[in-house]
Design a protein around this motif. Structure first.
Motif, PDB file in Angstrom:
ATOM      1  N   PHE A 111     -35.396   0.771 -23.082  1.00  0.00           N
ATOM      2  CA  PHE A 111     -35.934   0.831 -21.721  1.00  0.00           C
ATOM      3  C   PHE A 111     -34.769   1.042 -20.763  1.00  0.00           C
ATOM      4  CE2 PHE A 111     -34.682  -3.547 -22.173  1.00  0.00           C
ATOM      5  CZ  PHE A 111     -34.248  -3.944 -20.909  1.00  0.00           C
ATOM      6  N   TRP A 112     -35.070   1.670 -19.635  1.00  0.00           N
ATOM      7  CA  TRP A 112     -34.043   1.937 -18.612  1.00  0.00           C
ATOM      8  C   TRP A 112     -33.969   0.735 -17.676  1.00  0.00           C
ATOM      9  CZ3 TRP A 112     -30.408   5.642 -18.202  1.00  0.00           C
ATOM     10  CH2 TRP A 112     -29.720   5.737 -17.007  1.00  0.00           C
ATOM     11  N   GLY A 113     -32.873   0.031 -17.744  1.00  0.00           N
ATOM     12  CA  GLY A 113     -32.729  -1.199 -16.977  1.00  0.00           C
ATOM     13  C   GLY A 113     -31.775  -1.060 -15.811  1.00  0.00           C
ATOM     14  N   SER A 114     -32.213  -1.598 -14.659  1.00  0.00           N
ATOM     15  CA  SER A 114     -31.338  -1.703 -13.487  1.00  0.00           C
ATOM     16  C   SER A 114     -30.925  -3.155 -13.373  1.00  0.00           C
ATOM     17  CB  SER A 114     -32.075  -1.256 -12.223  1.00  0.00           C
ATOM     18  OG  SER A 114     -31.314  -1.563 -11.089  1.00  0.00           O
ATOM     19  N   ILE A 115     -29.626  -3.440 -13.518  1.00  0.00           N
ATOM     20  CA  ILE A 115     -29.166  -4.835 -13.542  1.00  0.00           C
ATOM     21  C   ILE A 115     -28.171  -5.092 -12.426  1.00  0.00           C
ATOM     22  CG2 ILE A 115     -29.483  -4.887 -16.041  1.00  0.00           C
ATOM     23  CD1 ILE A 115     -25.997  -5.351 -14.920  1.00  0.00           C
ATOM     24  N   THR A 116     -28.188  -6.359 -11.986  1.00  0.00           N
ATOM     25  CA  THR A 116     -27.186  -6.834 -11.034  1.00  0.00           C
ATOM     26  C   THR A 116     -26.633  -8.148 -11.559  1.00  0.00           C
ATOM     27  OG1 THR A 116     -28.294  -5.806  -9.159  1.00  0.00           O
ATOM     28  CG2 THR A 116     -26.732  -7.568  -8.677  1.00  0.00           C
ATOM     29  N   LEU A 117     -25.325  -8.167 -11.779  1.00  0.00           N
ATOM     30  CA  LEU A 117     -24.631  -9.384 -12.208  1.00  0.00           C
ATOM     31  C   LEU A 117     -23.913  -9.949 -10.986  1.00  0.00           C
ATOM     32  CD1 LEU A 117     -22.924  -8.712 -15.648  1.00  0.00           C
ATOM     33  CD2 LEU A 117     -24.335 -10.668 -15.090  1.00  0.00           C
ATOM     34  N   THR A 118     -24.178 -11.239 -10.689  1.00  0.00           N
ATOM     35  CA  THR A 118     -23.566 -11.862  -9.517  1.00  0.00           C
ATOM     36  C   THR A 118     -22.799 -13.101  -9.949  1.00  0.00           C
ATOM     37  OG1 THR A 118     -25.374 -11.077  -8.148  1.00  0.00           O
ATOM     38  CG2 THR A 118     -23.989 -12.821  -7.237  1.00  0.00           C
ATOM     39  N   ALA A 119     -21.544 -13.192  -9.517  1.00  0.00           N
ATOM     40  CA  ALA A 119     -20.755 -14.374  -9.836  1.00  0.00           C
ATOM     41  C   ALA A 119     -21.212 -15.548  -8.993  1.00  0.00           C
ATOM     42  CB  ALA A 119     -19.270 -14.101  -9.591  1.00  0.00           C
ATOM     43  N   LEU A 120     -21.378 -16.702  -9.644  1.00  0.00           N
ATOM     44  CA  LEU A 120     -21.788 -17.927  -8.967  1.00  0.00           C
ATOM     45  C   LEU A 120     -20.578 -18.847  -8.870  1.00  0.00           C
ATOM     46  CD1 LEU A 120     -25.191 -18.477 -10.784  1.00  0.00           C
ATOM     47  CD2 LEU A 120     -24.762 -17.272  -8.646  1.00  0.00           C
ATOM     48  N   HIS A 121     -20.392 -19.443  -7.725  1.00  0.00           N
ATOM     49  CA  HIS A 121     -19.210 -20.253  -7.475  1.00  0.00           C
ATOM     50  C   HIS A 121     -19.582 -21.705  -7.230  1.00  0.00           C
ATOM     51  CE1 HIS A 121     -18.149 -16.134  -6.514  1.00  0.00           C
ATOM     52  NE2 HIS A 121     -16.884 -16.464  -6.834  1.00  0.00           N
ATOM     53  N   GLY A 122     -18.687 -22.598  -7.664  1.00  0.00           N
ATOM     54  CA  GLY A 122     -18.844 -24.013  -7.402  1.00  0.00           C
ATOM     55  C   GLY A 122     -18.271 -24.381  -6.056  1.00  0.00           C
ATOM     56  N   GLU A 123     -18.215 -25.686  -5.807  1.00  0.00           N
ATOM     57  CA  GLU A 123     -17.748 -26.148  -4.498  1.00  0.00           C
ATOM     58  C   GLU A 123     -16.293 -25.775  -4.253  1.00  0.00           C
ATOM     59  OE1 GLU A 123     -18.529 -30.263  -4.264  1.00  0.00           O
ATOM     60  OE2 GLU A 123     -20.715 -30.051  -4.104  1.00  0.00           O
ATOM     61  N   ASN A 124     -15.499 -25.664  -5.341  1.00  0.00           N
ATOM     62  CA  ASN A 124     -14.078 -25.309  -5.193  1.00  0.00           C
ATOM     63  C   ASN A 124     -13.860 -23.808  -5.298  1.00  0.00           C
ATOM     64  OD1 ASN A 124     -13.343 -28.023  -4.913  1.00  0.00           O
ATOM     65  ND2 ASN A 124     -13.263 -28.291  -7.145  1.00  0.00           N
ATOM     66  N   ASP A 125     -14.966 -23.057  -5.190  1.00  0.00           N
ATOM     67  CA  ASP A 125     -14.928 -21.598  -5.225  1.00  0.00           C
ATOM     68  C   ASP A 125     -14.546 -21.034  -6.589  1.00  0.00           C
ATOM     69  OD1 ASP A 125     -15.546 -19.289  -3.843  1.00  0.00           O
ATOM     70  OD2 ASP A 125     -13.423 -18.801  -3.519  1.00  0.00           O
ATOM     71  N   GLN A 126     -14.547 -21.907  -7.644  1.00  0.00           N
ATOM     72  CA  GLN A 126     -14.296 -21.373  -8.983  1.00  0.00           C
ATOM     73  C   GLN A 126     -15.606 -20.829  -9.552  1.00  0.00           C
ATOM     74  OE1 GLN A 126     -14.739 -24.466  -8.316  1.00  0.00           O
ATOM     75  NE2 GLN A 126     -15.717 -25.621  -9.954  1.00  0.00           N
ATOM     76  N   ILE A 127     -15.516 -19.802 -10.407  1.00  0.00           N
ATOM     77  CA  ILE A 127     -16.708 -19.203 -11.005  1.00  0.00           C
ATOM     78  C   ILE A 127     -17.281 -20.165 -12.041  1.00  0.00           C
ATOM     79  CG2 ILE A 127     -17.543 -17.314 -12.450  1.00  0.00           C
ATOM     80  CD1 ILE A 127     -15.611 -15.485 -11.057  1.00  0.00           C
ATOM     81  N   ILE A 128     -18.577 -20.477 -11.887  1.00  0.00           N
ATOM     82  CA  ILE A 128     -19.236 -21.411 -12.804  1.00  0.00           C
ATOM     83  C   ILE A 128     -20.294 -20.706 -13.631  1.00  0.00           C
ATOM     84  CG2 ILE A 128     -18.805 -23.404 -11.328  1.00  0.00           C
ATOM     85  CD1 ILE A 128     -21.607 -23.113 -10.231  1.00  0.00           C
TER      86      ILE A 128
END
Length: 674
Positions: A111-128
């Motif tokens: 199937f033809w997929g349109s995806i969006t990956l978004t980085a999520l950050h914690g309170e200290n701005d580190q990627i969680i």
């Protein structure tokens, strides 16, 4: 005290209950969306949750996929190219990654997929972790061949209710490409994300608590379209619609919306999610395409009905060469205009390829085939250029190649219309040449004005200074005689400059006659002009013996004056200026914008111990009115070095600079050895 503790405990309990309900509502909103696969990944790309949309699109049950890497959905070639890892890295570096491509379901189908990956950050701005939103666009891909990216940003679950709610709020709020809002059962707006603000222009405080019908046109409100969509979503679970909507500034945009009904544990309706995307550009493009298609269909129908009349009309037209080509570009017919313009009779040319009319250079670069390909892909190709007649002479042809289609839509050939615009081209060329010469004359006038004001400044300054000294020593005849002699020398120098400037103005162009001149004499005159400034700054001027070369003396005087004047200006006390001279091969000089020839060149280097400059500005300083320092720090109009560059170009040489902040600058000047 006890009563206060009990009251605080009760408030805390109520707050936790509100948080739990809020989280349940967001989880239900995400879980019940069926058109989008919305999943949460940890920092390594491992799947942590799975909604109904993911199950519907990718066919895996929740227990089959949680704990596995999301690369499971990618083709072997994408995995080999490490595409999943690249997308994670892109999202980590830039905040998000968007991609469209073929993905694999559980049963192995694509199937033809349109995806969006978004980085999520914690309170200290580190990627969680990462949120991943996928939409199945297979039908649109196959039907319209137009892919649109659909992106949701989610945040991963946290252990505490407060952190979980905040994460989901941030996920929805930070999506900017989609307006994602929550409505209550009546259609009243409950929340507002950044995408909604970007698309509809309202601040959150301006819309929360109001009915979502505020975004609809008056005719849609009159027809109760918002209420109909709510009812449709209530009955069928969701409602889809595209149409014109209204922004805060009353401009319109074409919105694609999805309304999804949200239910509680008892399957009771508690509200709606509303996702809107601004597809105005797509709508306008589709409308233009439809209009073009409609016009083309009308044109084809009219062409079919009047084919015989058209052929007669075409055959007798003499101002245009109108010919028909097959799919390979071979000529099928020939009208009177083609014979008149290109010189061939129909018997001589029919059956030959149309590239016969193109120059050897255009044939080498495959221009005829490129034009056919452009007409094939875009419907038509437009081009102007030199063409060749039967006699071998050239004419400037303006051509339009249009792709012709059969009833099944396949290309069956091309029409090619050529007009002889040789006279127009020649007129335009003459006009451009005139404008170019006029521009050069204007530049010469600007340069003359600068020369006239700049070169006279130093002698005049000396005259004024010595006149002031005479006033201060009116009783000292010896001093007066000394200063009068200096005034006389400066006046003579000024008179010579005025004469040179008048001679320069009479010639008026860079084609002024060059004469063999001893550069040592030019340098001596310039140093005399700067005599007072050199004494005031206690400057030391060192120089090699310079050659005699063929130059325009006034311009080289200006060159030396600008370079030495800059060195004196951009230094403190005790400046040291060194002028060296040598002969080098032009092919060893690589810093010039235009390479020097292979012959020999005089290399003059003007080096000082002044303030210097960053090397990254070495090219900028030769731009007209370009200054590296504020006017209140260093005076000047910013045209001296630009004039130097022009003067050197007039002498078939080049100039460039090297700087070192706080340590000085060097200007390299090259004159051809004749």
């Amino acid at each position: 005290m006890k009563e206060r503790n009990e009251k605080e405990l009760m408030q805390l309990t109520e707050s936790n209950e509100k948080l739990r309900k809020s989280e349940d509502r967001y989880f239900k909103m995400i879980d019940e969306v069926e058109d989008y696969a919305i999943i949460l990944l940890d920092v390594n790309g491992i799947v942590l949750n799975w909604n109904k949309g993911a199950q519907k699109i990718k066919q895996y049950q929740q227990h089959e996929i949680i704990g596995r890497h999301f690369s499971t959905f990618y083709l072997p070639e994408d995995q080999a190219a490490n595409l999943p890892a690249h997308l994670l890295k892109q999202a980590e570096n830039t905040g998000k990654a968007a991609h469209e491509g073929w993905r694999v379901r559980k049963d192995g189908t694509r199937f033809w997929g349109s995806i969006t990956l978004t980085a999520l950050h914690g309170e200290n701005d580190q990627i969680i972790g990462f949120s991943k939103v996928t939409r199945d666009l297979t039908e649109r891909k196959m039907g319209e061949d137009q892919l649109k990216q659909f992106a949701f940003e989610l945040q991963e679950k946290n252990e505490a209710l407060r952190a979980s709610e905040e994460r989901y709020h941030k996920m929805v709020d930070e999506v900017q490409d989609y307006a994602i809002i929550f409505l209550d059962k009546e259609g009243i707006i409950q929340n507002w994300n950044k995408g909604a603000q970007k698309i509809k222009q309202y601040e959150e405080s301006e819309v929360v608590g109001k009915h979502f019908r505020m975004f609809y046109l008056q005719e849609d409100k009159t027809g109760k379209l918002p209420e109909i969509l709510l009812e449709q979503a209530n009955v069928h679970g969701r409602a889809l619609h595209e149409g014109w909507r209204v922004r805060k500034d009353r401009t319109r945009f074409w919105g694609s919306i999805t309304l999804t009904a949200i239910h509680n544990d008892n399957n009771e309706l508690i509200g709606f999610t509303k996702v809107t995307r601004d597809l105005t550009e797509k709508k306008l493009a589709e409308d233009q395409l439809k209009n073009f298609t409609a016009e083309l269909q009308l044109s084809n129908e009219a062409l079919r009905k009047s084919e015989e009349r058209y052929h007669k009309m075409i055959a007798e037209v003499q101002d245009y060469a109108i010919i028909l080509l097959d799919v390979n570009g071979d000529i099928q017919n020939w009208n009177a205009g083609a014979e008149k313009i290109k010189g061939y009779s129909a018997q001589e040319i029919v059956g030959k390829n149309f590239q016969i009319f193109y120059t050897e250079e255009d044939t080498r670069t495959n221009l005829p085939q490129k034009l056919l390909m452009q007409a094939k892909t875009a419907g038509r190709a437009i081009h102007e250029g030199w063409r060749v007649t039967k006699r071998g002479s050239k004419f400037w042809g303006s051509i339009v190649i249009t792709a012709l289609h059969g009833d099944d839509g396949d290309i069956i050939g091309y029409s090619k219309v050529t007009r002889d615009l040789t006279e127009k081209k020649q007129t335009e060329d003459r006009l451009n040449q005139y404008l170019h010469e006029l521009q050069k004359q204007n530049e010469e006038l600007d340069r003359f004005a600068y020369v006239a004001s700049h070169d006279l400044r130093e002698p005049l300054r000396k005259i004024q200074t010595f006149a002031d000294l005479i006033e201060q020593h009116t009783g000292n005849q010896e001093m007066i005689s000394k200063y009068l002699e200096k005034i006389n020398i400066a006046s003579t120098r000024m008179s010579d400059l005025i004469g040179s400037i008048l001679e320069y103005s009479r010639h008026g162009k860079t084609t002024s006659e060059k004469v063999y001149t001893d550069l040592n004499n030019i340098l001596t005159d310039v140093l005399v002009d700067f005599e007072l400034l050199i004494q005031q700054k206690k400057a030391v001027i060192q120089f090699d013996k310079l050659p005699a070369i063929k130059i325009i003396p006034l311009q080289i005087n200006q060159l030396f004056a600008n370079l030495i004047g800059n060195s004196l200006k951009y230094t403190g006390q005790n400046p040291l200026i060194r002028i060296s001279c040598s002969v080098v091969s032009g092919k060893t000089v690589s810093q010039c914008n235009e390479p020097l020839g292979e012959g020999s060149y005089y290399q003059l280097i003007f080096t000082d111990n002044g303030i210097g400059f960053e090397q990254e500005y070495a090219q900028h300083i030769f731009t007209l009115f370009q200054r590296l320092h504020p006017k209140h720090e260093y005076s000047g109009a910013g045209i001296g070095l630009a004039l130097c560059k022009k003067i050197i170009e007039n002498h078939e040489g080049c100039i460039f600079a090297e700087g070192n902040p706080g340590k000085g600058a060097s200007f390299y000047v090259y004159f051809p050895v004749e």
